[in-house]
Design a protein around this motif. Structure first.
Motif, PDB file in Angstrom:
ATOM      1  N   UNK A   1       0.791  -1.235   0.000  1.00 42.54           N
ATOM      2  CA  UNK A   1       0.000   0.000   0.000  1.00 42.54           C
ATOM      3  C   UNK A   1       0.817   1.276   0.000  1.00 42.54           C
ATOM      4  N   UNK A   2       2.152   1.149  -0.126  1.00 39.92           N
ATOM      5  CA  UNK A   2       2.985   2.362  -0.141  1.00 39.92           C
ATOM      6  C   UNK A   2       2.944   3.025  -1.513  1.00 39.92           C
ATOM      7  N   UNK A   3       3.145   4.334  -1.516  1.00 41.50           N
ATOM      8  CA  UNK A   3       3.315   5.053  -2.782  1.00 41.50           C
ATOM      9  C   UNK A   3       4.636   5.821  -2.792  1.00 41.50           C
ATOM     10  N   UNK A   4       5.252   5.941  -1.618  1.00 40.30           N
ATOM     11  CA  UNK A   4       6.533   6.646  -1.476  1.00 40.30           C
ATOM     12  C   UNK A   4       7.561   5.686  -0.892  1.00 40.30           C
ATOM     13  N   UNK A   5       8.841   5.980  -1.106  1.00 41.59           N
ATOM     14  CA  UNK A   5       9.879   5.258  -0.353  1.00 41.59           C
ATOM     15  C   UNK A   5      11.103   6.167  -0.222  1.00 41.59           C
ATOM     16  N   UNK A   6      11.679   6.160   0.980  1.00 40.63           N
ATOM     17  CA  UNK A   6      12.924   6.899   1.229  1.00 40.63           C
ATOM     18  C   UNK A   6      14.089   6.045   0.715  1.00 40.63           C
ATOM     19  N   UNK A   7      15.056   6.687   0.080  1.00 38.23           N
ATOM     20  CA  UNK A   7      16.278   5.969  -0.350  1.00 38.23           C
ATOM     21  C   UNK A   7      17.488   6.774   0.092  1.00 38.23           C
ATOM     22  N   UNK A   8      18.485   6.090   0.648  1.00 37.26           N
ATOM     23  CA  UNK A   8      19.744   6.747   0.985  1.00 37.26           C
ATOM     24  C   UNK A   8      19.712   7.612   2.228  1.00 37.26           C
ATOM     25  N   UNK A   9      18.797   7.302   3.167  1.00 38.55           N
ATOM     26  CA  UNK A   9      18.826   8.040   4.443  1.00 38.55           C
ATOM     27  C   UNK A   9      20.219   7.890   5.059  1.00 38.55           C
ATOM     28  N   UNK A  10      20.687   8.922   5.723  1.00 36.28           N
ATOM     29  CA  UNK A  10      22.065   8.871   6.251  1.00 36.28           C
ATOM     30  C   UNK A  10      22.245   7.754   7.270  1.00 36.28           C
TER      31      UNK A  10
END
Ligand code: PEP
Length: 247
Positions: free
Chosen positions: A89-98
């Motif tokens: 159900x996601x539409x967003x995703x974080x990539x490369x968080x520190x």
């Protein structure tokens, strides 16, 4: 008069059990009662995404993951693919968080591969970049971050929906924030690096790092700041809503 739509995204990190979704529900209810012109998202731990998506269905609150594997499936014990997040159900995703770059050794190339995976699955990636305090003190912040932008944004992002989040590592969870001049300078540099990499890209550039109800309006008012990525203050509906309504 409001100038532009801001993108306000919360990152719950490794926090939250099912009972804590009451906070997300409170955000949903408040935005239904008093809508905002801003885009609003919450990035949950993978275990909560399906439940959160069910409870936020039909609301303007977008659901996101915090990371994904580059592969769609395979022998990667413990990992979650972009396709799995999408199906949940996601539409967003974080990539490369520190916290992933530092704690899990993720390189710009790894981040770019995750961004490609997000696009493949139909997720909108939020690509994080940011310098350490040591790098800023050495006068290398602009160089470090623009290199991260060039290395973390694959060419396939051209024409696709995505966001970049500038998150100085030294501002995350510390209560410290850069000056408005430092934020404006970095956002302009990121915009330029993004255009050089992808052409006339107009992806929103978010600021992240110790955003709270007190400093949100000032940060959201900085030239070039198209929204904020919020960690700790996104866990409590009242704080998060105050930030959503500050922009
Ligand atoms: C983050 O984790 O992306 C973040 C910005 O955290 P905090 O707001 O707690 O500094």
């Amino acid at each position: 008069m409001k100038q532009s739509v801001k993108m306000i995204v919360g990152n719950w990190k490794m926090n939250g059990l099912a009972a804590d979704l009451a906070q997300a529900e409170a955000v949903r209810v408040s935005l239904a009662e008093a809508p905002t012109g801003n885009r609003v998202g919450l990035c949950f731990p993978a275990t909560l995404i399906a439940q959160a998506a069910g409870r936020l269905k039909g609301s303007p609150v977008e659901v996101g993951g915090q990371d994904c594997h580059a592969a769609a499936s395979g022998a990667y014990t413990g990992s979650v693919s972009a396709e799995m997040l999408k199906e949940a159900g996601a539409s967003l995703v974080i990539a490369g968080h520190s916290e992933r770059r530092a704690g899990f050794g993720e390189t710009d190339a790894d981040v770019a591969a995750k961004v490609k995976a997000a696009l493949r699955a139909g997720l909108e990636p939020i690509v994080c970049v940011g310098e350490t305090l040591e790098q800023r003190d050495a006068g290398r912040a602009l160089e470090v971050v623009t290199l991260q932008v060039a290395g973390s944004l694959p060419e396939s992002l051209s024409g696709r929906a995505f966001a970049v989040a500038y998150e100085p590592v030294w501002a995350i969870g510390t209560g410290r924030t850069p000056t408005v001049e430092q934020v404006a300078e970095m956002h302009a540099a990121i915009r330029q690096a993004q255009v050089e990499r992808l052409g006339a890209a107009r992806a929103p550039i978010l600021y992240g790092g110790s955003v709270n109800p007190k400093n949100a309006a000032e940060l959201l008012g900085v030239d070039g700041v198209d929204g904020v990525l919020v960690g700790g203050a996104s866990l409590k509906a009242d704080d998060f809503l105050a930030i959503v309504r500050a922009g």
